[in-house]
Design a protein around this motif. Structure first.
Motif, PDB file in Angstrom:
ATOM      1  N   THR A  54      41.760  38.530  46.479  1.00  0.00           N
ATOM      2  CA  THR A  54      41.187  37.365  46.923  1.00  0.00           C
ATOM      3  C   THR A  54      40.317  36.830  45.999  1.00  0.00           C
ATOM      4  O   THR A  54      40.032  36.122  45.394  1.00  0.00           O
ATOM      5  N   ALA A  55      38.886  37.449  46.413  1.00  0.00           N
ATOM      6  CA  ALA A  55      37.579  37.246  45.608  1.00  0.00           C
ATOM      7  C   ALA A  55      37.690  37.194  44.181  1.00  0.00           C
ATOM      8  O   ALA A  55      37.154  36.981  43.350  1.00  0.00           O
ATOM      9  N   MET A  56      38.355  38.633  43.970  1.00  0.00           N
ATOM     10  CA  MET A  56      38.268  38.585  42.470  1.00  0.00           C
ATOM     11  C   MET A  56      38.854  37.180  42.242  1.00  0.00           C
ATOM     12  O   MET A  56      38.388  37.036  40.378  1.00  0.00           O
ATOM     13  N   ILE A  57      40.182  36.924  42.217  1.00  0.00           N
ATOM     14  CA  ILE A  57      41.071  36.412  41.176  1.00  0.00           C
ATOM     15  C   ILE A  57      40.166  34.472  41.637  1.00  0.00           C
ATOM     16  O   ILE A  57      40.373  33.776  40.968  1.00  0.00           O
ATOM     17  N   GLY A  58      39.427  34.719  43.206  1.00  0.00           N
ATOM     18  CA  GLY A  58      38.584  32.991  43.276  1.00  0.00           C
ATOM     19  C   GLY A  58      37.242  33.014  42.180  1.00  0.00           C
ATOM     20  O   GLY A  58      37.583  32.111  41.322  1.00  0.00           O
ATOM     21  N   PRO A 159      38.939  36.901  28.786  1.00  0.00           N
ATOM     22  CA  PRO A 159      39.179  35.547  29.311  1.00  0.00           C
ATOM     23  C   PRO A 159      38.542  36.217  31.061  1.00  0.00           C
ATOM     24  O   PRO A 159      39.012  36.937  31.327  1.00  0.00           O
ATOM     25  N   PHE A 160      38.679  35.399  32.247  1.00  0.00           N
ATOM     26  CA  PHE A 160      37.568  35.677  33.140  1.00  0.00           C
ATOM     27  C   PHE A 160      38.610  36.343  33.987  1.00  0.00           C
ATOM     28  O   PHE A 160      38.354  36.652  34.852  1.00  0.00           O
ATOM     29  N   LEU A 161      39.997  35.458  33.775  1.00  0.00           N
ATOM     30  CA  LEU A 161      41.081  36.241  34.255  1.00  0.00           C
ATOM     31  C   LEU A 161      41.971  37.224  34.308  1.00  0.00           C
ATOM     32  O   LEU A 161      42.518  37.701  34.764  1.00  0.00           O
ATOM     33  N   LEU A 162      41.761  37.583  32.959  1.00  0.00           N
ATOM     34  CA  LEU A 162      41.983  38.443  32.646  1.00  0.00           C
ATOM     35  C   LEU A 162      42.211  40.150  33.636  1.00  0.00           C
ATOM     36  O   LEU A 162      42.612  40.640  34.235  1.00  0.00           O
ATOM     37  N   ILE A 163      40.640  40.602  33.922  1.00  0.00           N
ATOM     38  CA  ILE A 163      40.763  41.981  34.837  1.00  0.00           C
ATOM     39  C   ILE A 163      41.527  42.394  35.668  1.00  0.00           C
ATOM     40  O   ILE A 163      41.926  42.702  36.120  1.00  0.00           O
ATOM     41  N   PRO A 164      40.631  41.015  36.449  1.00  0.00           N
ATOM     42  CA  PRO A 164      41.487  40.658  38.526  1.00  0.00           C
ATOM     43  C   PRO A 164      42.971  40.038  38.272  1.00  0.00           C
ATOM     44  O   PRO A 164      43.445  41.305  39.353  1.00  0.00           O
ATOM     45  N   VAL A 166      45.089  41.449  36.376  1.00  0.00           N
ATOM     46  CA  VAL A 166      45.986  43.577  35.913  1.00  0.00           C
ATOM     47  C   VAL A 166      45.442  43.752  37.387  1.00  0.00           C
ATOM     48  O   VAL A 166      46.501  44.794  37.314  1.00  0.00           O
ATOM     49  N   ILE A 167      44.221  44.222  38.091  1.00  0.00           N
ATOM     50  CA  ILE A 167      43.478  45.054  39.076  1.00  0.00           C
ATOM     51  C   ILE A 167      44.878  44.107  40.160  1.00  0.00           C
ATOM     52  O   ILE A 167      45.127  44.851  40.624  1.00  0.00           O
ATOM     53  N   VAL A 168      44.976  42.616  40.401  1.00  0.00           N
ATOM     54  CA  VAL A 168      45.899  42.541  41.567  1.00  0.00           C
ATOM     55  C   VAL A 168      46.985  42.420  41.024  1.00  0.00           C
ATOM     56  O   VAL A 168      47.679  43.188  41.829  1.00  0.00           O
ATOM     57  N   ALA A 169      47.402  42.880  39.873  1.00  0.00           N
ATOM     58  CA  ALA A 169      48.503  43.138  39.304  1.00  0.00           C
ATOM     59  C   ALA A 169      48.835  44.551  39.598  1.00  0.00           C
ATOM     60  O   ALA A 169      50.487  44.937  40.397  1.00  0.00           O
ATOM     61  N   LEU A 170      48.519  45.520  39.854  1.00  0.00           N
ATOM     62  CA  LEU A 170      48.558  46.260  40.199  1.00  0.00           C
ATOM     63  C   LEU A 170      48.841  46.992  41.596  1.00  0.00           C
ATOM     64  O   LEU A 170      49.160  47.801  41.831  1.00  0.00           O
ATOM     65  N   MET A 171      47.692  46.470  42.302  1.00  0.00           N
ATOM     66  CA  MET A 171      48.046  46.621  43.770  1.00  0.00           C
ATOM     67  C   MET A 171      49.390  45.538  44.056  1.00  0.00           C
ATOM     68  O   MET A 171      49.506  47.013  45.439  1.00  0.00           O
ATOM     69  N   GLY A 333      34.035  41.561  44.280  1.00  0.00           N
ATOM     70  CA  GLY A 333      34.963  40.105  43.445  1.00  0.00           C
ATOM     71  C   GLY A 333      34.341  39.941  42.117  1.00  0.00           C
ATOM     72  O   GLY A 333      35.056  39.549  41.599  1.00  0.00           O
ATOM     73  N   GLY A 334      32.888  40.339  41.570  1.00  0.00           N
ATOM     74  CA  GLY A 334      31.843  39.922  40.457  1.00  0.00           C
ATOM     75  C   GLY A 334      32.425  40.911  39.999  1.00  0.00           C
ATOM     76  O   GLY A 334      31.951  40.650  38.923  1.00  0.00           O
ATOM     77  N   LEU A 335      33.644  42.196  40.173  1.00  0.00           N
ATOM     78  CA  LEU A 335      33.182  43.161  39.154  1.00  0.00           C
ATOM     79  C   LEU A 335      32.750  43.873  38.656  1.00  0.00           C
ATOM     80  O   LEU A 335      31.585  44.303  38.177  1.00  0.00           O
ATOM     81  N   SER A 336      31.327  44.240  39.477  1.00  0.00           N
ATOM     82  CA  SER A 336      30.066  44.469  39.239  1.00  0.00           C
ATOM     83  C   SER A 336      30.001  46.020  39.704  1.00  0.00           C
ATOM     84  O   SER A 336      30.652  46.843  40.296  1.00  0.00           O
TER      85      SER A 336
END
Length: 375
Positions: A54-58, A159-164, A166-171, A333-336
């Motif tokens: 949720t945080a990554m998508i947010g 694109p900012f939403l791309l990596i979140p 992809v990760i959420v889709a994998l989850m 969530g901020g991909l740090s």
């Protein structure tokens, strides 16, 4: 900068909501790792994964809409201090019996033990500050840093939403493979079952639903106020208390504590400290409504663990830097990258404390041995 009243009001609201929700779900990051390691219980762990998703998508949506900039994403210098601090924090929170956020909501429920953990954490924060100046900065902390600045994957030219996504889709793919479509759908429906009747008087809400709410609230806070943090504000609270005893000059003359109050007009409590205090208030109200509040005296045998674990959490949270909630929500969530290293370190620390300090039954490995012997 000078804080305005609106910021204190917002901080109080956010803190109240965090404390209320954490108490309702009994949401403890320590338990999410410890329970999976010792008895393969993934209930709380699933909640943590939902919160991260949720945080990554947010964060991705916020950055895409231009409501915040990449420069505002929480990311710390990268180095071995992230890993060492994470490992020590993981050991500390397992010994203490709670993470930083868990100690706050349990303090609001009346657990004296966790008031002691919080006090010990703040003492640990001050011990680090007093060691940092004059010894730790040049001889311990700086040599451990590999990069002075932080780095987040949001800084990549993507694109900012791309990596979140992809990760959420994998989850989700892993969840569907393990539980099937019907299992995932049933889990989503079950997460809403606690809202039949009056949910505010119920002692427990489903952790997955609470995780989504926490992620949304943290995203809103990121836009209108700042990223959520606990041990940083606790360090400033400890600094304020220290100033009462030794005076403001003592605090200002310490390099680390001086830096902690750099954006403050004076040594005092700001919005983030208000948020932390109101987390206890929110948990208290939640416990009162569900009739689960009562003063719980700790066993004397647990006191060395509460003090020792709290001290270790306080010191290591300044090394990492940050606690579990800061590194999981705004960090992961901020991909740090630094937060990813800290969280990995925390997992290792919890494993070490669970397996070798408390020597809990490692049913995971027992089951693996059993499965291997039957093949």
């Amino acid at each position: 900068m000078f804080f305005i009243l609106d910021m204190f009001i917002l901080a109080g609201i956010f803190g109240f909501l965090y404390g209320f929700l954490l108490q309702k779900a009994d949401f403890c990051f320590t338990a999410s790792l410890r329970d999976w390691i010792s008895v393969r219980d993934s209930r709380i762990g699933k909640g943590v994964l939902v919160l991260i998703a949720t945080a990554m998508i947010g964060w991705g949506i916020v950055l895409t809409l231009g409501l915040a900039t990449v420069g505002e994403v929480w990311s710390m210098p990268i180095g071995f201090s992230n890993l060492i601090g994470g490992v020590l924090f993981g050991i500390g929170m397992t010994i203490a019996g709670s993470c930083a956020s868990g100690a706050l909501y349990r303090a609001g429920m009346g657990y004296i033990q966790f008031w002691i953990v919080i006090a010990s954490m703040m003492i640990g924060n001050l011990l680090f500050a007093l060691v940092y100046d004059p010894w730790a900065s040049d001889y311990v902390m700086e040599p451990l840093q590999l990069a002075e600045g932080g780095f987040t994957l949001f800084q990549l030219n993507l694109p900012f939403l791309l990596i979140p996504l992809v990760i959420v889709a994998l989850m989700l793919f892993i969840a569907f493979r393990q539980f099937g479509w019907s299992g995932v759908w049933q889990g989503a429906k079950d997460s809403l079952q606690d809202f039949k009747g009056n949910p505010f008087t119920k002692s427990h809400w489903d952790i997955r639903f609470v995780a989504v709410l926490l992620g949304i609230i943290a995203t809103i806070q990121f836009v209108v106020m700042s990223s959520i943090s606990i041990t940083g504000p606790e360090t400033r609270i400890a600094g304020v208390l220290l100033s009462f005893v030794f005076g403001d000059d003592f605090v200002y003359q310490n390099t680390y504590l001086n830096g902690m109050f750099a954006d403050f007009p004076t040594i005092g409590l700001g919005p983030e400290e208000t948020l932390v205090i109101f987390m206890i208030v929110g948990a208290f109200v939640s416990a009162i409504l569900s009739k689960s509040f009562r003063i719980r005296k700790p066993k004397l045998a647990r006191m060395p663990y509460a003090v020792g674990g709290g001290l270790l959490m306080g010191i290591s949270s300044r090394m990492a830097p940050g606690c579990n909630i800061a590194n999981v929500i705004p960090g992961i969530g901020g991909l740090s990258i630094s937060s990813l290293i800290v969280v990995i370190g925390m997992a290792v620390g919890v494993f070490i404390a669970t397996a070798y300090i408390f020597k809990m039954p490692l049913l995971l490995f027992q089951k693996m041995d059993f499965d291997d012997s039957g093949s």
